[in-house]
Design a protein around this motif. Sequence first.
Motif, PDB file in Angstrom:
ATOM      1  N   PHE A  29       0.794  -1.225   0.000  1.00 19.00           N
ATOM      2  CA  PHE A  29       0.000   0.000   0.000  1.00 19.00           C
ATOM      3  C   PHE A  29       0.829   1.280   0.000  1.00 19.00           C
ATOM      4  N   PHE A  30       2.174   1.178   0.072  1.00 13.48           N
ATOM      5  CA  PHE A  30       2.996   2.384   0.011  1.00 13.48           C
ATOM      6  C   PHE A  30       4.147   2.237  -0.977  1.00 13.48           C
ATOM      7  N   ALA A  31       5.009   1.259  -0.768  1.00 10.82           N
ATOM      8  CA  ALA A  31       6.206   1.137  -1.599  1.00 10.82           C
ATOM      9  C   ALA A  31       5.849   0.868  -3.058  1.00 10.82           C
ATOM     10  N   TYR A  32       4.983  -0.128  -3.302  1.00  9.45           N
ATOM     11  CA  TYR A  32       4.630  -0.445  -4.693  1.00  9.45           C
ATOM     12  C   TYR A  32       3.882   0.702  -5.377  1.00  9.45           C
ATOM     13  N   PRO A  33       2.850   1.305  -4.755  1.00  3.51           N
ATOM     14  CA  PRO A  33       2.207   2.445  -5.427  1.00  3.51           C
ATOM     15  C   PRO A  33       3.160   3.600  -5.689  1.00  3.51           C
ATOM     16  N   LEU A  34       4.078   3.875  -4.747  1.00  3.95           N
ATOM     17  CA  LEU A  34       5.017   4.969  -4.953  1.00  3.95           C
ATOM     18  C   LEU A  34       5.956   4.681  -6.121  1.00  3.95           C
ATOM     19  N   LEU A  35       6.501   3.473  -6.165  1.00  8.78           N
ATOM     20  CA  LEU A  35       7.397   3.109  -7.266  1.00  8.78           C
ATOM     21  C   LEU A  35       6.649   3.091  -8.600  1.00  8.78           C
ATOM     22  N   ALA A  36       5.408   2.617  -8.591  1.00  6.02           N
ATOM     23  CA  ALA A  36       4.614   2.616  -9.827  1.00  6.02           C
ATOM     24  C   ALA A  36       4.324   4.038 -10.287  1.00  6.02           C
ATOM     25  N   THR A  37       4.078   4.942  -9.344  1.00  4.97           N
ATOM     26  CA  THR A  37       3.830   6.334  -9.706  1.00  4.97           C
ATOM     27  C   THR A  37       5.071   6.965 -10.335  1.00  4.97           C
ATOM     28  N   VAL A  38       6.221   6.691  -9.742  1.00  2.00           N
ATOM     29  CA  VAL A  38       7.468   7.196 -10.321  1.00  2.00           C
ATOM     30  C   VAL A  38       7.671   6.613 -11.722  1.00  2.00           C
ATOM     31  N   TYR A  39       7.396   5.336 -11.882  1.00  3.00           N
ATOM     32  CA  TYR A  39       7.567   4.687 -13.189  1.00  3.00           C
ATOM     33  C   TYR A  39       6.660   5.318 -14.245  1.00  3.00           C
ATOM     34  N   PHE A  40       5.373   5.472 -13.924  1.00  2.00           N
ATOM     35  CA  PHE A  40       4.439   6.001 -14.911  1.00  2.00           C
ATOM     36  C   PHE A  40       4.641   7.494 -15.176  1.00  2.00           C
ATOM     37  N   SER A  41       5.329   8.194 -14.270  1.00  2.36           N
ATOM     38  CA  SER A  41       5.586   9.615 -14.516  1.00  2.36           C
ATOM     39  C   SER A  41       6.536   9.830 -15.691  1.00  2.36           C
ATOM     40  N   PHE A  42       7.263   8.787 -16.087  1.00  2.00           N
ATOM     41  CA  PHE A  42       8.162   8.878 -17.236  1.00  2.00           C
ATOM     42  C   PHE A  42       7.588   8.159 -18.459  1.00  2.00           C
ATOM     43  N   THR A 261     -11.340  27.286  -6.428  1.00  2.00           N
ATOM     44  CA  THR A 261     -11.420  26.138  -5.520  1.00  2.00           C
ATOM     45  C   THR A 261     -10.752  24.903  -6.119  1.00  2.00           C
ATOM     46  N   LEU A 262     -10.001  25.093  -7.185  1.00  2.00           N
ATOM     47  CA  LEU A 262      -9.303  23.974  -7.808  1.00  2.00           C
ATOM     48  C   LEU A 262      -8.090  23.586  -6.963  1.00  2.00           C
ATOM     49  N   THR A 263      -7.993  22.335  -6.600  1.00  2.00           N
ATOM     50  CA  THR A 263      -6.856  21.839  -5.819  1.00  2.00           C
ATOM     51  C   THR A 263      -6.080  20.814  -6.646  1.00  2.00           C
ATOM     52  N   VAL A 264      -4.875  20.518  -6.224  1.00  2.00           N
ATOM     53  CA  VAL A 264      -4.045  19.566  -6.964  1.00  2.00           C
ATOM     54  C   VAL A 264      -4.686  18.176  -7.003  1.00  2.00           C
ATOM     55  N   PRO A 265      -5.277  17.664  -5.910  1.00  2.00           N
ATOM     56  CA  PRO A 265      -5.948  16.360  -6.026  1.00  2.00           C
ATOM     57  C   PRO A 265      -7.059  16.351  -7.074  1.00  2.00           C
ATOM     58  N   GLN A 266      -7.813  17.459  -7.207  1.00  2.00           N
ATOM     59  CA  GLN A 266      -8.822  17.521  -8.265  1.00  2.00           C
ATOM     60  C   GLN A 266      -8.166  17.448  -9.639  1.00  2.00           C
ATOM     61  N   LEU A 267      -7.024  18.110  -9.775  1.00  2.00           N
ATOM     62  CA  LEU A 267      -6.313  18.092 -11.049  1.00  2.00           C
ATOM     63  C   LEU A 267      -5.774  16.695 -11.347  1.00  2.00           C
ATOM     64  N   VAL A 268      -5.336  15.987 -10.303  1.00  2.00           N
ATOM     65  CA  VAL A 268      -4.876  14.603 -10.491  1.00  2.00           C
ATOM     66  C   VAL A 268      -6.011  13.746 -11.038  1.00  2.00           C
ATOM     67  N   TYR A 269      -7.190  13.855 -10.437  1.00  2.00           N
ATOM     68  CA  TYR A 269      -8.335  13.058 -10.904  1.00  2.00           C
ATOM     69  C   TYR A 269      -8.724  13.446 -12.329  1.00  2.00           C
ATOM     70  N   CYS A 282       0.512  11.267 -12.487  1.00  2.00           N
ATOM     71  CA  CYS A 282       1.538  10.730 -11.585  1.00  2.00           C
ATOM     72  C   CYS A 282       2.543  11.809 -11.195  1.00  2.00           C
ATOM     73  N   VAL A 283       2.885  12.691 -12.117  1.00  2.00           N
ATOM     74  CA  VAL A 283       3.784  13.801 -11.787  1.00  2.00           C
ATOM     75  C   VAL A 283       3.148  14.689 -10.726  1.00  2.00           C
ATOM     76  N   LEU A 284       1.877  15.023 -10.887  1.00  2.00           N
ATOM     77  CA  LEU A 284       1.178  15.845  -9.900  1.00  2.00           C
ATOM     78  C   LEU A 284       1.142  15.154  -8.540  1.00  2.00           C
ATOM     79  N   SER A 285       0.923  13.848  -8.531  1.00  2.00           N
ATOM     80  CA  SER A 285       0.900  13.105  -7.271  1.00  2.00           C
ATOM     81  C   SER A 285       2.251  13.149  -6.581  1.00  2.00           C
ATOM     82  N   LEU A 286       3.320  13.017  -7.356  1.00  2.00           N
ATOM     83  CA  LEU A 286       4.659  13.070  -6.773  1.00  2.00           C
ATOM     84  C   LEU A 286       4.980  14.461  -6.237  1.00  2.00           C
TER      85      LEU A 286
END
Length: 311
Positions: A29-42, A261-269, A282-286
């Motif tokens: 729930f942390f390491a794999y999602p974080l690594l996957a987010t970094v991977y998909f950001s490229f 009222t636009l926030t970064v999580p809204q932009l991520v979605y 994924c870049v926004l999430s990072l």
Amino acid sequence: MALTLSNPARRRLRTLGFLSPWLIGFSAFFAYPLLATVYFSFMHYNQIKAPTFVGLRNWVYVFRDMPLFGPALWNTLWLVVVMVALRVVFGLSLGLLVTKIKSGVGFFRTAFYLPYLAPPVAATVAFVFLLNPGSGPVNGILAKVGIDGPNWFNDPTWAKPSLVVLSLWGIGDLMVIFMAALLDVPKEQYEAAELDGAGPFAKFRYVTWPSITPIVMFAVVTGVVQTMQYYTQALVAGKIASGVSIGPGTVIQPGYPDHSTLTVPQLVYSMGFQNFNTGAACVLSLVLFAIAMAVTTLLMRKRSGLLAAED
């Protein structure tokens, strides 16, 4: 031949056995999602075709070419600073007030805590109608006393303060936490301070505050993390205040009015599940993760004002 293990090896295996539930949860729930987010950001990935490597193109797009990234980041940081600070001050003030009440403590404690139990969507919808500039009762009451009420959620200047007011209405969780911390302060310290001639402010500064600083730190850090993920209330308030009917197939751009009222999580979605630009999402999430980690690390440093330095 049976395999025999030395005592240190057995201790290590036993330790790993006790740690295994945490290690599995951390990995899944942390390491794999974080690594996957970094991977998909490229990667260029639209959730249909296989991802393809694009290097720093997603990062360049977010920081240079995405027009809404600046406003969304500003709104998120504004909410983090203002909302977290006011929630901590307001929750601590209510906690002090309730602990000083001599009679009816249970009633006031329940009355202040009940709004926190309201579902976020229902509470936001109710607040939008209460603060409706044309038909809401709040502006009607202000008009009776000669005050021209603002447009609240329909005004870019007042939209974020309106969200702050909504968050202060549901302050019961922090009030209860601060009440527990305040009641845990030794009474002997207050009595010693009174013998030294300390007044109310001096007792709070030299007795109460040093005792509750760990709880204040907890409230600030968790508040920063939660506000960095601020999504539901801002999105619902913008949709209701805009007056657009919401139905099946309706796609509404978040951030009403004028992206205030636009926030970064809204932009991520929006980028990930409406525009299918997984790389940019994924870049926004990072970016959110990096800012939250930096702020938390800064707050938890010694001599930061919330944690006392060790001798």
